[in-house]
Design a protein around this motif. Structure first.
Motif, PDB file in Angstrom:
ATOM      1  N   LEU A   1       0.843  -1.194   0.000  1.00 20.19           N
ATOM      2  CA  LEU A   1       0.000   0.000   0.000  1.00 20.19           C
ATOM      3  C   LEU A   1       0.877   1.242   0.000  1.00 20.19           C
ATOM      4  O   LEU A   1       1.696   1.429   0.904  1.00 20.19           O
ATOM      5  CB  LEU A   1      -0.908  -0.008   1.234  1.00 20.19           C
ATOM      6  CG  LEU A   1      -1.819   1.204   1.462  1.00 20.19           C
ATOM      7  CD1 LEU A   1      -2.800   1.366   0.314  1.00 20.19           C
ATOM      8  CD2 LEU A   1      -2.568   1.058   2.789  1.00 20.19           C
ATOM      9  N   LEU A   2       0.726   2.072  -1.022  1.00 22.18           N
ATOM     10  CA  LEU A   2       1.488   3.319  -1.114  1.00 22.18           C
ATOM     11  C   LEU A   2       0.570   4.469  -0.711  1.00 22.18           C
ATOM     12  O   LEU A   2      -0.348   4.828  -1.442  1.00 22.18           O
ATOM     13  CB  LEU A   2       2.007   3.544  -2.541  1.00 22.18           C
ATOM     14  CG  LEU A   2       2.790   2.398  -3.185  1.00 22.18           C
ATOM     15  CD1 LEU A   2       3.277   2.813  -4.565  1.00 22.18           C
ATOM     16  CD2 LEU A   2       3.969   1.974  -2.307  1.00 22.18           C
ATOM     17  N   GLY A   3       0.812   5.032   0.464  1.00 22.81           N
ATOM     18  CA  GLY A   3      -0.017   6.115   0.972  1.00 22.81           C
ATOM     19  C   GLY A   3      -0.948   5.627   2.061  1.00 22.81           C
ATOM     20  O   GLY A   3      -1.601   4.583   1.911  1.00 22.81           O
ATOM     21  N   CYS A   4      -0.994   6.364   3.157  1.00 16.50           N
ATOM     22  CA  CYS A   4      -1.848   5.961   4.268  1.00 16.50           C
ATOM     23  C   CYS A   4      -2.566   7.182   4.843  1.00 16.50           C
ATOM     24  O   CYS A   4      -2.568   7.406   6.053  1.00 16.50           O
ATOM     25  CB  CYS A   4      -1.025   5.250   5.350  1.00 16.50           C
ATOM     26  SG  CYS A   4      -2.025   4.259   6.473  1.00 16.50           S
ATOM     27  N   GLY A   5      -3.156   7.971   3.928  1.00 16.90           N
ATOM     28  CA  GLY A   5      -3.978   9.094   4.352  1.00 16.90           C
ATOM     29  C   GLY A   5      -5.393   8.621   4.620  1.00 16.90           C
ATOM     30  O   GLY A   5      -5.607   7.495   5.085  1.00 16.90           O
ATOM     31  N   VAL A   6      -6.351   9.457   4.276  1.00 15.86           N
ATOM     32  CA  VAL A   6      -7.757   9.126   4.540  1.00 15.86           C
ATOM     33  C   VAL A   6      -8.170   7.853   3.800  1.00 15.86           C
ATOM     34  O   VAL A   6      -8.762   6.943   4.385  1.00 15.86           O
ATOM     35  CB  VAL A   6      -8.666  10.304   4.123  1.00 15.86           C
ATOM     36  CG1 VAL A   6     -10.131   9.928   4.246  1.00 15.86           C
ATOM     37  CG2 VAL A   6      -8.370  11.527   4.984  1.00 15.86           C
ATOM     38  N   VAL A   7      -7.828   7.773   2.518  1.00 16.36           N
ATOM     39  CA  VAL A   7      -8.214   6.604   1.730  1.00 16.36           C
ATOM     40  C   VAL A   7      -7.373   5.395   2.106  1.00 16.36           C
ATOM     41  O   VAL A   7      -7.900   4.293   2.333  1.00 16.36           O
ATOM     42  CB  VAL A   7      -8.093   6.894   0.225  1.00 16.36           C
ATOM     43  CG1 VAL A   7      -8.400   5.636  -0.590  1.00 16.36           C
ATOM     44  CG2 VAL A   7      -9.033   8.020  -0.184  1.00 16.36           C
ATOM     45  N   GLY A   8      -6.055   5.574   2.181  1.00 17.02           N
ATOM     46  CA  GLY A   8      -5.173   4.459   2.503  1.00 17.02           C
ATOM     47  C   GLY A   8      -5.491   3.822   3.842  1.00 17.02           C
ATOM     48  O   GLY A   8      -5.465   2.589   3.986  1.00 17.02           O
TER      49      GLY A   8
ATOM     50  N   ALA B   1       3.797   2.129   2.640  1.00 16.48           N
ATOM     51  CA  ALA B   1       4.771   3.210   2.450  1.00 16.48           C
ATOM     52  C   ALA B   1       4.143   4.539   2.825  1.00 16.48           C
ATOM     53  O   ALA B   1       3.060   4.884   2.346  1.00 16.48           O
ATOM     54  CB  ALA B   1       5.262   3.235   1.010  1.00 16.48           C
ATOM     55  N   VAL B   2       4.823   5.300   3.666  1.00 13.49           N
ATOM     56  CA  VAL B   2       4.342   6.612   4.119  1.00 13.49           C
ATOM     57  C   VAL B   2       5.493   7.611   4.056  1.00 13.49           C
ATOM     58  O   VAL B   2       6.656   7.236   3.913  1.00 13.49           O
ATOM     59  CB  VAL B   2       3.799   6.541   5.561  1.00 13.49           C
ATOM     60  CG1 VAL B   2       2.614   5.586   5.644  1.00 13.49           C
ATOM     61  CG2 VAL B   2       4.895   6.114   6.535  1.00 13.49           C
ATOM     62  N   ARG B   3       5.149   8.884   4.154  1.00 15.83           N
ATOM     63  CA  ARG B   3       6.202   9.914   4.162  1.00 15.83           C
ATOM     64  C   ARG B   3       6.805  10.098   5.549  1.00 15.83           C
ATOM     65  O   ARG B   3       8.000  10.326   5.681  1.00 15.83           O
ATOM     66  CB  ARG B   3       5.632  11.237   3.651  1.00 15.83           C
ATOM     67  CG  ARG B   3       5.530  11.299   2.145  1.00 15.83           C
ATOM     68  CD  ARG B   3       5.074  12.657   1.660  1.00 15.83           C
ATOM     69  NE  ARG B   3       3.649  12.886   1.931  1.00 15.83           N
ATOM     70  CZ  ARG B   3       2.983  13.946   1.520  1.00 15.83           C
ATOM     71  NH1 ARG B   3       3.591  14.886   0.824  1.00 15.83           N
ATOM     72  NH2 ARG B   3       1.697  14.083   1.788  1.00 15.83           N
ATOM     73  N   ARG B   4       5.970   9.990   6.583  1.00 16.79           N
ATOM     74  CA  ARG B   4       6.449  10.167   7.961  1.00 16.79           C
ATOM     75  C   ARG B   4       6.050   8.952   8.774  1.00 16.79           C
ATOM     76  O   ARG B   4       4.852   8.689   8.969  1.00 16.79           O
ATOM     77  CB  ARG B   4       5.874  11.448   8.567  1.00 16.79           C
ATOM     78  CG  ARG B   4       6.480  12.708   7.953  1.00 16.79           C
ATOM     79  CD  ARG B   4       5.861  13.969   8.523  1.00 16.79           C
ATOM     80  NE  ARG B   4       4.511  14.175   8.026  1.00 16.79           N
ATOM     81  CZ  ARG B   4       4.233  14.756   6.851  1.00 16.79           C
ATOM     82  NH1 ARG B   4       5.220  15.190   6.079  1.00 16.79           N
ATOM     83  NH2 ARG B   4       2.983  14.905   6.453  1.00 16.79           N
ATOM     84  N   ALA B   5       7.043   8.220   9.269  1.00 20.31           N
ATOM     85  CA  ALA B   5       6.788   6.948   9.939  1.00 20.31           C
ATOM     86  C   ALA B   5       6.319   7.099  11.381  1.00 20.31           C
ATOM     87  O   ALA B   5       5.753   6.171  11.951  1.00 20.31           O
ATOM     88  CB  ALA B   5       8.053   6.087   9.904  1.00 20.31           C
ATOM     89  N   ASN B   6       6.537   8.272  11.979  1.00 21.07           N
ATOM     90  CA  ASN B   6       6.278   8.408  13.414  1.00 21.07           C
ATOM     91  C   ASN B   6       4.848   8.802  13.759  1.00 21.07           C
ATOM     92  O   ASN B   6       4.519   9.011  14.930  1.00 21.07           O
ATOM     93  CB  ASN B   6       7.248   9.425  14.028  1.00 21.07           C
ATOM     94  CG  ASN B   6       7.181  10.794  13.348  1.00 21.07           C
ATOM     95  OD1 ASN B   6       6.469  10.957  12.361  1.00 21.07           O
ATOM     96  ND2 ASN B   6       7.924  11.752  13.877  1.00 21.07           N
TER      97      ASN B   6
ATOM     98  N   HIS C   1       5.628  -2.830  12.139  1.00 20.22           N
ATOM     99  CA  HIS C   1       6.625  -3.462  11.269  1.00 20.22           C
ATOM    100  C   HIS C   1       6.263  -3.370   9.785  1.00 20.22           C
ATOM    101  O   HIS C   1       7.122  -3.614   8.919  1.00 20.22           O
ATOM    102  CB  HIS C   1       6.845  -4.927  11.679  1.00 20.22           C
ATOM    103  CG  HIS C   1       5.707  -5.837  11.304  1.00 20.22           C
ATOM    104  ND1 HIS C   1       4.602  -6.030  12.110  1.00 20.22           N
ATOM    105  CD2 HIS C   1       5.496  -6.610  10.195  1.00 20.22           C
ATOM    106  CE1 HIS C   1       3.766  -6.874  11.531  1.00 20.22           C
ATOM    107  NE2 HIS C   1       4.282  -7.235  10.370  1.00 20.22           N
ATOM    108  N   LEU C   2       5.003  -3.014   9.487  1.00 20.80           N
ATOM    109  CA  LEU C   2       4.605  -2.869   8.081  1.00 20.80           C
ATOM    110  C   LEU C   2       4.933  -1.487   7.524  1.00 20.80           C
ATOM    111  O   LEU C   2       4.956  -1.295   6.312  1.00 20.80           O
ATOM    112  CB  LEU C   2       3.104  -3.121   7.921  1.00 20.80           C
ATOM    113  CG  LEU C   2       2.602  -4.544   8.195  1.00 20.80           C
ATOM    114  CD1 LEU C   2       1.107  -4.614   7.946  1.00 20.80           C
ATOM    115  CD2 LEU C   2       3.337  -5.558   7.331  1.00 20.80           C
ATOM    116  N   ILE C   3       5.181  -0.519   8.394  1.00 16.64           N
ATOM    117  CA  ILE C   3       5.395   0.856   7.967  1.00 16.64           C
ATOM    118  C   ILE C   3       6.820   1.055   7.457  1.00 16.64           C
ATOM    119  O   ILE C   3       7.788   0.626   8.075  1.00 16.64           O
ATOM    120  CB  ILE C   3       5.124   1.831   9.134  1.00 16.64           C
ATOM    121  CG1 ILE C   3       3.687   1.669   9.642  1.00 16.64           C
ATOM    122  CG2 ILE C   3       5.377   3.262   8.697  1.00 16.64           C
ATOM    123  CD1 ILE C   3       2.623   2.017   8.640  1.00 16.64           C
ATOM    124  N   THR C   4       6.903   1.724   6.306  1.00 20.44           N
ATOM    125  CA  THR C   4       8.215   2.070   5.739  1.00 20.44           C
ATOM    126  C   THR C   4       8.131   3.428   5.059  1.00 20.44           C
ATOM    127  O   THR C   4       7.075   3.819   4.579  1.00 20.44           O
ATOM    128  CB  THR C   4       8.684   1.013   4.728  1.00 20.44           C
ATOM    129  OG1 THR C   4       9.952   1.408   4.176  1.00 20.44           O
ATOM    130  CG2 THR C   4       7.698   0.871   3.570  1.00 20.44           C
TER     131      THR C   4
END
Length: 430
Positions: free
Chosen positions: A8-15, A43-48, A57-60
């Protein structure tokens, strides 16, 4: 049966909604697909940032490495924009992954190249979520109507502008007030330019025209006008005509006298009669009217944006792509065999509502009517209202080309008795 892995690329509202539904409805998705699906990386821009329900562990932050993993079957792209989305999608293809995207801007700008890369790699590119959120529209055009001839696609494909225009119509609010309310309710972004200037709708129109007419149409081919110049007076004039103002995406097929076919694609505000089904589409909803030879008139209606509705379209594509993976096949790709020419806006034929500020004296109406006649634009109705030495003159025309109307307006602006051209709006849907 092996587990299908999804990046998954992007984890905003839709992601976030996509990830949630993949987790909570995992058993149902597996039953529908015929094999389990596993979220293998996000995949996200800011992991924190906190992301409830998504294991850490899925976040990169390394999207490029995620799509290169050899075990990824499907990449879901919901980051938007042109880059890095394009490079990431192409890399996914190169590494054997199919792609589900909601990226209307990228598909409208570079859809042909993306389809070509997917075909070369033998994988799928699906994008139902790119147009009209949860409304099933791309697949009916691409598959259900594949044996028919689509002649026209007319629709409201941007919820933000529909909310604004609806508020102006129902409450008498001005554009600025309606935009402020849309922003407060979360319908409009902090920078609403893409919506109110028509860029969002134009990208969607390009995608729809390309599929409907089996031709390559890009956002650059789409004539675009936004709603920032729509006034309370325009809304009132529409009411006087038993009409409403909507921002419409219009894609049409036309046939010349010699039998040559071509298409036009445009986005602009227009007056449509209250009797038309699109006139009653309220709030932030979307609706698209399709006219085809055999099927006749079809209408698709529903929520056109938002996390859950858009995620619904994404997951529908995910199920289809995963089924194709299991079957060792691919779904429909680009269909551009017709290669129809996209005509400029000058060639479009429609009716017009022209509002003029003129001197309130004898002979002005005749002078204005003469200018219309000289440019071959026939007048249907005229309404004049005086006010302290000046007058408001509203002219509604019969059908004419956009070029003829533009030439008419240009000459009207030169007349001493015409103080100004208050507004020009097209009249559609009759």
């Amino acid at each position: 049966m092996r587990t299908l892995k999804v990046a998954l690329l992007g984890c905003g509202v839709v992601g976030t909604e996509v990830a949630r539904i993949m987790t909570t409805d995992a058993a149902d998705l597996a039953a529908r697909i015929g094999a389990p699906v596993e979220l293998a990386g996000v995949a996200v821009r800011r992991a924190n940032r906190p992301r409830p329900g998504i294991p850490d562990h899925l976040i990169t932050t390394d999207a490029a490495e995620l799509v290169k993993r050899g075990d990824i079957d499907v990449v879901i792209e919901v980051i938007g924009g042109i880059e890095p989305a394009r490079s990431l999608i192409l890399s996914a293809f190169d590494n054997g992954a199919s792609v589900v995207s909601a990226n209307k801007a990228l598909l409208a700008a570079d859809g042909a190249a993306l389809h070509g890369a997917a075909a070369k790699a033998g994988v799928d590119l699906y994008y139902e979520a790119a147009v009209a959120g949860a409304i099933p529209l791309i697949r009916p055009l691409r598959e259900s109507l594949a044996g028919d001839k689509v002649n026209r696609v007319l629709g409201i494909v941007n919820g933000t502008t529909n909310f604004i225009l609806d508020k102006m119509d129902s409450t008498g609010a001005g554009y600025s007030e309606a935009l402020e309310e849309a922003t407060a309710l979360g319908y409009a972004e902090a920078d609403p330019t893409a919506d109110v200037e028509g860029f969002d709708a134009a990208a969607k129109a390009a995608i729809l025209a390309g599929i409907a007419f089996h031709s390559r149409v890009t956002a650059e081919n789409v004539f675009r006008e936004g709603i920032t110049e729509v006034t309370a007076a325009d809304i009132a004039s529409a009411k006087a005509m038993n009409s409403v103002v909507k921002l419409l995406a219009i894609c049409e097929r036309s046939t010349a006298a010699d039998g040559t076919e071509s298409v036009t694609a445009r986005v602009h505000p227009a007056m449509i009669p209250l009797t038309h089904p699109l006139a009653n589409v309220r709030g932030a909803y979307n609706a698209v009217f399709v006219e085809a030879d055999a099927a006749g008139q079809l209408m698709f209606y529903g929520p056109g944006a938002g996390g859950a509705p858009t995620a619904s379209a994404v997951l529908g594509d995910l199920v289809a792509v995963c089924r194709n993976k299991l079957g060792g096949a691919t779904g429909p790709g680009e269909s551009a065999y017709a290669q129809l020419t996209v005509n400029p806006m000058d060639d479009v034929v429609t009716r017009y509502h022209v509002s003029l500020d003129v001197a309130d004296k004898a002979g002005v109406l005749a002078q204005v009517a003469t200018v219309f006649a000289e440019h071959g634009v026939s007048i249907d109705t005229v309404r004049q209202q005086g006010r302290e030495g000046d007058a408001s003159l509203v002219v509604v025309t019969h059908r004419a080309t956009d070029a003829a109307l533009s030439a008419t307006v240009s000459e009207l602006r030169t007349l001493d008795n015409v103080r100004g051209v208050a507004s020009i709006m097209r009249v559609e849907g009759e």
